[in-house]
Write a protein that holds these residues in place. Structure first.
Motif, PDB file in Angstrom:
ATOM      1  N   ALA A 204       0.842  -1.212   0.000  1.00 27.06           N
ATOM      2  CA  ALA A 204       0.000   0.000   0.000  1.00 27.06           C
ATOM      3  C   ALA A 204       0.870   1.252   0.000  1.00 27.06           C
ATOM      4  O   ALA A 204       0.625   2.205  -0.749  1.00 27.06           O
ATOM      5  CB  ALA A 204      -0.923  -0.016   1.223  1.00 27.06           C
ATOM      6  N   ILE A 205       1.902   1.261   0.837  1.00 27.87           N
ATOM      7  CA  ILE A 205       2.773   2.444   0.929  1.00 27.87           C
ATOM      8  C   ILE A 205       3.576   2.623  -0.363  1.00 27.87           C
ATOM      9  O   ILE A 205       3.672   3.725  -0.898  1.00 27.87           O
ATOM     10  CB  ILE A 205       3.712   2.324   2.153  1.00 27.87           C
TER      11      ILE A 205
ATOM     12  N   ASN B 213       1.191   3.892  -3.039  1.00 30.09           N
ATOM     13  CA  ASN B 213       0.748   5.260  -2.774  1.00 30.09           C
ATOM     14  C   ASN B 213       1.884   6.258  -2.982  1.00 30.09           C
ATOM     15  O   ASN B 213       1.694   7.322  -3.591  1.00 30.09           O
ATOM     16  CB  ASN B 213       0.216   5.360  -1.336  1.00 30.09           C
TER      17      ASN B 213
ATOM     18  N   HIS C  59       0.307   8.215  -6.121  1.00 33.63           N
ATOM     19  CA  HIS C  59      -0.694   9.184  -5.669  1.00 33.63           C
ATOM     20  C   HIS C  59      -0.630  10.450  -6.497  1.00 33.63           C
ATOM     21  O   HIS C  59      -1.649  11.020  -6.891  1.00 33.63           O
ATOM     22  CB  HIS C  59      -0.494   9.482  -4.178  1.00 33.63           C
TER      23      HIS C  59
ATOM     24  N   SER D 132       3.571   6.723   3.956  1.00 31.05           N
ATOM     25  CA  SER D 132       3.889   7.100   2.577  1.00 31.05           C
ATOM     26  C   SER D 132       4.660   8.417   2.542  1.00 31.05           C
ATOM     27  O   SER D 132       4.316   9.372   3.251  1.00 31.05           O
ATOM     28  CB  SER D 132       2.585   7.249   1.783  1.00 31.05           C
TER      29      SER D 132
ATOM     30  N   ARG E  66       4.415  10.620   0.584  1.00 29.73           N
ATOM     31  CA  ARG E  66       3.513  11.692   0.148  1.00 29.73           C
ATOM     32  C   ARG E  66       3.009  12.550   1.317  1.00 29.73           C
ATOM     33  O   ARG E  66       2.448  13.620   1.103  1.00 29.73           O
ATOM     34  CB  ARG E  66       2.323  11.097  -0.623  1.00 29.73           C
ATOM     35  N   PHE E  67       3.206  12.097   2.542  1.00 29.88           N
ATOM     36  CA  PHE E  67       2.776  12.912   3.695  1.00 29.88           C
ATOM     37  C   PHE E  67       3.696  14.105   3.953  1.00 29.88           C
ATOM     38  O   PHE E  67       3.353  14.962   4.767  1.00 29.88           O
ATOM     39  CB  PHE E  67       2.715  12.043   4.958  1.00 29.88           C
TER      40      PHE E  67
END
Lengths: 430, 430
Positions: free
Chosen positions: B257-258, B261, B265, B382, B384-385
């Motif tokens: 998932a990470i 993403n 993303h 992730s 992306r944070f």
């Protein structure tokens, strides 16, 4: 490239390549230092102290050679004084290492770790800057001071001392190298530039790939040159044109004590008051009493017209006196009408270093604190307190007159930065 | 000096003098902004929002002219998209102003006020930096974003947008100016450079007497040029070559998932993963599952030899792939032996932006956090944070890849600095 014919320089023909080598070694050592435990760093500090103690005769002998070379080349008395490593100064270096070892380790501290709505926890971890280049002048004890603070904060350091102190610095560098090795830390964590070739400085300040920040410690011209030519961030310390403003509501005895202490405690320091501003209603009472006190210290007063109406013996202050950093027993004095005029004067002529108000008015104290844009703003205290140790930083690598990163006295924290840490449990961004 | 023949430039023949004038006005406005209450600053933000709302037709019309000029001059679709102010984007600008007004005022906060043995109390007060110069490219909504953050943090701003958006920026600048005036704040608190002459940028970044910091927002070549030529500190944002390292103890579903993403993303952002590192023991299980997931997103995989043994369809990753910032549906994949090799790879090829580990090993999580020298270091989340809003900064002016002053996402605090405040009762230094 002019390689001077002195022992340490002989082997270094290609200064550029030599400095690049120092940079590469420092970068590698920085990675190890970042991981070093507080215990290992403290062990190294104490091992360096032990090496200095056991080799104090050799260090003194190297210094004696620097001194005689300095005398022969006509160094003035002030420079010779700064160059000399007396037994007391060697003791102070050793004590300083013990003191820094006893300070808390700034590295790894995590602040403000908080949960976010996404479920991640975010905080900031204090980490070393990496490689710090320090350029300084004649005082060889700076070699130990700078090394100890860089080491404690987990950084690697490249130190470039003055050419007058090259023998002393080499002897001290040996103690540092062996102390690091005793503690199992990389010897390249502290490197002392072994050439006095001036191109070494030019290279040191233009290697952003190897050096993260430069801290020059020395005269204004050195700092200005470095700031101008550096391709690496510089934490710099320019002028200290500090003011004390005495408001009409001030306790007069305290005002006199502060005004005298801020000027006369030491003349040559950057946090010494250079201009005294007096609110008109107190000038008439204060000036004669201050004149007596300053006369006892042999301080020359240079006053504005209104000052000279009360104190005709004061010399005339010209435009150049406002803004002068005398670093001497001279004080500019100006009578102003209220806090507005005082702040305006400070903004116009000051150097944003340290400025104080003496007042008993609550509103004025808050206003002065909020509106004066200086690295230290004080209420009812002597400007001489602007100092890392007095502020509780434990030690001080210098005082920054910059606004970014570090402003005012710079201690161990100023040699670190903070990175974000994020703790999750599999979170992804939606 | 080449003055282009466009309306706003006509009146500005002497760009140097024009920029000096902006600098002087900004410096004056900064003094007023430093003193402005949180209430006045919020009132200005809301007044600007109201002006934008009441003039949204005029702003849209100015933008339409920019768009048609852009089309005529052959701007590509991506640039035209960034230039366009749709009704939704105008709404977002207005909303953004309300959002920033609702954030807490960073100015004036005093931290760590403590008594010292001398009897003085010492703390640090958060204060504005002064004058901030922001240089950006085609997106006109940055004008409002940047202005609002500078204003809220008590700074004056000089904004230099792209020449493509000059009409839109002028219309927005009018709203800002009138909003400031509505709230009784100086109009010069936010000035938009009205000439597209390129020498204006050269002047803006070399006026340390008027500008305290430069924040460039744009492509790498713009930022590199500004960093090279600036005589003012620069808060810069270079590459984001971000990594995710999946350790053998990772929860595989979370790892997938990470990894998906972090890559898919958004492709064009600096916190997007560019290289995936897999611990050897999990590579065989993970790679086939990841290949399916990435194929669904059309992500091309470029693998090391060991990756291609498991996933022969992956293209060959060359040396240039490690360290590449693709900003595209391409991912470099490397199989490594343990955390040591992973950290070594990240140190060698990464850009110290954002790097994550996926692990369930307590010791490895601590080690990765301590040893990876990046502005954001993550465990089980992730990449992306890495973003000011996700981190709780309220807003973001950019992400700093520098180490000094601000590292990682820069919010309102990054636009401030801290000065020392000293409260005494007549203390003098002994």
């Amino acid at each position: 490239m002019s390689v001077q014919v002195i022992p340490t320089d002989e082997a270094i023909r290609d200064v550029e390549a030599y400095m690049t080598g120092l940079g590469q070694s420092a970068r590698q050592a920085a990675a190890a230092m970042r991981r070093a435990s507080g215990g290992a760093k403290n062990a190294a500090l104490l091992a360096i102290a032990a090496r200095l103690q056991s080799r104090r005769e050799a260090v003194a002998a190297a210094n004696a050679e620097d001194m005689s070379r300095g005398r022969a080349s006509g160094l003035d008395a002030a420079l010779l004084d700064r160059l000399e490593l007396t037994p007391a100064r060697i003791d102070a270096m050793i004590e300083g290492l013990h003191h820094v070892a006893a300070l808390p380790d700034p590295v790894g501290e995590i602040d403000g770790l908080r949960f976010r709505p996404s479920g991640i926890q975010v905080g900031q971890m204090r980490v070393p800057l990496g490689v710090i280049g320090i350029i300084y002048e004649s005082r060889p004890n700076v070699t130990v001071e700078a090394a100890s603070l860089c080491l404690k904060s987990g950084n690697a350091a490249i130190l470039r001392g003055g050419s007058e102190s090259r023998g002393s610095n080499a002897a001290i560098a040996g103690c540092i190298r062996d102390g690091l090795s005793d503690a199992g830390l990389p010897e390249a964590a502290v490197q002392v530039v072994a050439t006095t070739d001036r191109t070494a400085v030019g290279k040191l300040i233009t290697m952003p790939e190897y050096v993260d920040v430069i801290i020059p410690r020395g005269g204004k011209s050195l700092i200005e040159r470095i700031s101008r030519e550096a391709r690496v961030p510089v934490i710099k310390h320019l002028d200290g044109v500090c003011h004390v403003y005495v408001d009409a509501t001030a306790d007069l005895d305290k005002a006199i004590a502060i005004a005298v202490n801020a000027k006369t405690h030491r003349y040559g320091t950057c946090n010494t008051m250079e201009t005294l501003l007096l609110d008109a209603p107190v000038a008439e009472v204060l000036l004669p009493r201050l004149a007596v006190a300053y006369a006892e210290h042999g301080v020359e007063l240079r006053g504005c017209e209104r000052t000279r109406l009360i104190l005709p013996e004061a010399t005339v202050a010209g435009e150049a006196d406002w803004g002068a950093e005398y670093l001497a027993p001279i004080l500019a004095v100006r009578v102003v009408d209220g806090i507005e005029a005082a702040i305006e004067h400070i903004e116009r002529y000051g150097s944003h270093h340290t400025d104080a108000i003496v007042t008993n008015d609550y509103g004025l104290s808050r206003r002065f604190m909020a509106e004066v844009d200086s690295s230290s703003v004080m209420v009812n205290a002597s400007t001489r307190f602007a100092d890392g140790v007095e502020y509780g930083l434990g030690a001080e690598i210098g005082i920054s007159t910059d606004k970014l990163h570090a402003r005012g006295p710079v201690g161990l924290e100023g040699l670190t930065t903070r990175k974000y840490v994020v703790l999750g449990d599999g979170q992804i961004r939606q």
